[in-house]
Design a protein around this motif. Structure first.
Motif, PDB file in Angstrom:
ATOM      1  N   UNK A   1      59.531  20.466 -47.454  1.00  0.00           N
ATOM      2  CA  UNK A   1      58.584  19.398 -47.131  1.00  0.00           C
ATOM      3  C   UNK A   1      57.929  18.934 -48.428  1.00  0.00           C
ATOM      4  N   UNK A   2      57.815  17.623 -48.598  1.00  0.00           N
ATOM      5  CA  UNK A   2      57.212  17.107 -49.818  1.00  0.00           C
ATOM      6  C   UNK A   2      55.709  17.396 -49.848  1.00  0.00           C
ATOM      7  N   UNK A   3      55.193  17.530 -51.045  1.00  0.00           N
ATOM      8  CA  UNK A   3      53.773  17.817 -51.236  1.00  0.00           C
ATOM      9  C   UNK A   3      52.915  16.677 -50.682  1.00  0.00           C
ATOM     10  N   UNK A   4      53.390  15.464 -50.840  1.00  0.00           N
ATOM     11  CA  UNK A   4      52.615  14.312 -50.368  1.00  0.00           C
ATOM     12  C   UNK A   4      52.390  14.368 -48.860  1.00  0.00           C
ATOM     13  N   UNK A   5      53.362  14.891 -48.117  1.00  0.00           N
ATOM     14  CA  UNK A   5      53.208  15.022 -46.658  1.00  0.00           C
ATOM     15  C   UNK A   5      52.099  16.005 -46.309  1.00  0.00           C
ATOM     16  N   UNK A   6      51.854  16.956 -47.175  1.00  0.00           N
ATOM     17  CA  UNK A   6      50.795  17.931 -46.937  1.00  0.00           C
ATOM     18  C   UNK A   6      49.421  17.367 -47.311  1.00  0.00           C
ATOM     19  N   UNK A   7      49.409  16.349 -48.157  1.00  0.00           N
ATOM     20  CA  UNK A   7      48.146  15.776 -48.624  1.00  0.00           C
ATOM     21  C   UNK A   7      47.636  14.618 -47.761  1.00  0.00           C
ATOM     22  N   UNK A   8      48.564  13.892 -47.162  1.00  0.00           N
ATOM     23  CA  UNK A   8      48.214  12.684 -46.417  1.00  0.00           C
ATOM     24  C   UNK A   8      47.968  13.028 -44.947  1.00  0.00           C
ATOM     25  N   UNK A   9      46.968  12.365 -44.366  1.00  0.00           N
ATOM     26  CA  UNK A   9      46.609  12.566 -42.959  1.00  0.00           C
ATOM     27  C   UNK A   9      47.827  12.313 -42.054  1.00  0.00           C
ATOM     28  N   UNK A  10      47.981  13.126 -41.031  1.00  0.00           N
ATOM     29  CA  UNK A  10      49.131  13.051 -40.125  1.00  0.00           C
ATOM     30  C   UNK A  10      49.268  11.675 -39.461  1.00  0.00           C
ATOM     31  N   UNK A  12      48.324   8.765 -40.590  1.00  0.00           N
ATOM     32  CA  UNK A  12      48.808   7.822 -41.601  1.00  0.00           C
ATOM     33  C   UNK A  12      50.297   8.019 -41.828  1.00  0.00           C
ATOM     34  N   UNK A  13      50.730   9.258 -41.872  1.00  0.00           N
ATOM     35  CA  UNK A  13      52.156   9.555 -42.054  1.00  0.00           C
ATOM     36  C   UNK A  13      53.004   8.996 -40.914  1.00  0.00           C
ATOM     37  N   UNK A  14      52.520   9.119 -39.687  1.00  0.00           N
ATOM     38  CA  UNK A  14      53.275   8.603 -38.542  1.00  0.00           C
ATOM     39  C   UNK A  14      53.451   7.088 -38.658  1.00  0.00           C
ATOM     40  N   UNK A  15      52.400   6.404 -39.054  1.00  0.00           N
ATOM     41  CA  UNK A  15      52.470   4.945 -39.203  1.00  0.00           C
ATOM     42  C   UNK A  15      53.404   4.580 -40.361  1.00  0.00           C
ATOM     43  N   UNK A  26      58.830  -6.763 -38.163  1.00  0.00           N
ATOM     44  CA  UNK A  26      57.399  -7.073 -38.107  1.00  0.00           C
ATOM     45  C   UNK A  26      56.832  -6.436 -36.840  1.00  0.00           C
ATOM     46  N   UNK A  27      55.640  -5.873 -36.946  1.00  0.00           N
ATOM     47  CA  UNK A  27      54.999  -5.200 -35.822  1.00  0.00           C
ATOM     48  C   UNK A  27      53.627  -5.788 -35.540  1.00  0.00           C
ATOM     49  N   UNK A  28      53.291  -5.886 -34.268  1.00  0.00           N
ATOM     50  CA  UNK A  28      51.932  -6.197 -33.854  1.00  0.00           C
ATOM     51  C   UNK A  28      51.156  -4.879 -33.844  1.00  0.00           C
ATOM     52  N   UNK A  29      49.860  -4.922 -34.032  1.00  0.00           N
ATOM     53  CA  UNK A  29      49.033  -3.718 -34.098  1.00  0.00           C
ATOM     54  C   UNK A  29      49.245  -2.809 -32.885  1.00  0.00           C
ATOM     55  N   UNK A  30      49.273  -3.386 -31.691  1.00  0.00           N
ATOM     56  CA  UNK A  30      49.439  -2.565 -30.479  1.00  0.00           C
ATOM     57  C   UNK A  30      50.816  -1.904 -30.435  1.00  0.00           C
ATOM     58  N   UNK A  31      51.820  -2.564 -30.987  1.00  0.00           N
ATOM     59  CA  UNK A  31      53.166  -1.986 -31.022  1.00  0.00           C
ATOM     60  C   UNK A  31      53.198  -0.780 -31.975  1.00  0.00           C
ATOM     61  N   UNK A  32      52.531  -0.902 -33.112  1.00  0.00           N
ATOM     62  CA  UNK A  32      52.435   0.230 -34.046  1.00  0.00           C
ATOM     63  C   UNK A  32      51.723   1.389 -33.365  1.00  0.00           C
ATOM     64  N   UNK A  33      50.636   1.082 -32.679  1.00  0.00           N
ATOM     65  CA  UNK A  33      49.857   2.104 -31.975  1.00  0.00           C
ATOM     66  C   UNK A  33      50.709   2.812 -30.917  1.00  0.00           C
ATOM     67  N   UNK A  37      52.091   6.557 -31.290  1.00  0.00           N
ATOM     68  CA  UNK A  37      51.252   7.365 -30.389  1.00  0.00           C
ATOM     69  C   UNK A  37      49.905   7.716 -31.021  1.00  0.00           C
ATOM     70  N   UNK A  38      49.332   6.704 -31.680  1.00  0.00           N
ATOM     71  CA  UNK A  38      48.024   6.846 -32.312  1.00  0.00           C
ATOM     72  C   UNK A  38      47.089   5.840 -31.650  1.00  0.00           C
ATOM     73  N   UNK A  39      45.859   6.244 -31.346  1.00  0.00           N
ATOM     74  CA  UNK A  39      44.920   5.317 -30.704  1.00  0.00           C
ATOM     75  C   UNK A  39      44.772   4.017 -31.501  1.00  0.00           C
ATOM     76  N   UNK A  40      44.562   2.933 -30.781  1.00  0.00           N
ATOM     77  CA  UNK A  40      44.511   1.600 -31.393  1.00  0.00           C
ATOM     78  C   UNK A  40      43.425   1.504 -32.465  1.00  0.00           C
TER      79      UNK A  40
END
Length: 85
Positions: A1-10, A12-15, A26-33, A37-40
């Motif tokens: 696992x890369x070090x950056x994955x351990x430093x960045x919030x989960x 943020x990583x999912x997005x 291109x994504x709309x905000x609700x589609x990204x959410x 599976x992250x709250x809007x």
């Protein structure tokens, strides 16, 4: 696992993973959410931070905003670093 994955919030990583795996889309905000599976509200906060860092591009069409990963050296480096084993 890369070090950056351990430093960045989960969340943020999912997005970032979603956007980096779909570089041309291109994504709309609700589609990204929904897809990450992250709250809007959290998605909104994270996306705005990524836009300010020029990692994500925003396009405004009427009243709608759509987002896509930026095409620049920083995002290429970020993609490379996130996917290191």
């Amino acid at each position: 696992m890369s070090v950056i994955r351990q430093l960045v919030e989960e969340k943020t990583l999912k997005i970032l993973d979603l956007l980096l795996k779909n570089k041309q889309k291109h994504f709309h905000l609700s589609e990204i959410s929904n897809k990450s599976k992250i709250p809007i509200a959290s998605t909104f906060r994270i996306i705005n931070k990524l836009v300010s860092l020029k990692i994500v591009d925003v396009t405004i069409i009427g009243k709608m905003k759509i987002y896509r990963i930026s095409k620049n050296k920083e995002t290429i480096d970020l993609d490379s670093n996130l996917n290191k084993k």
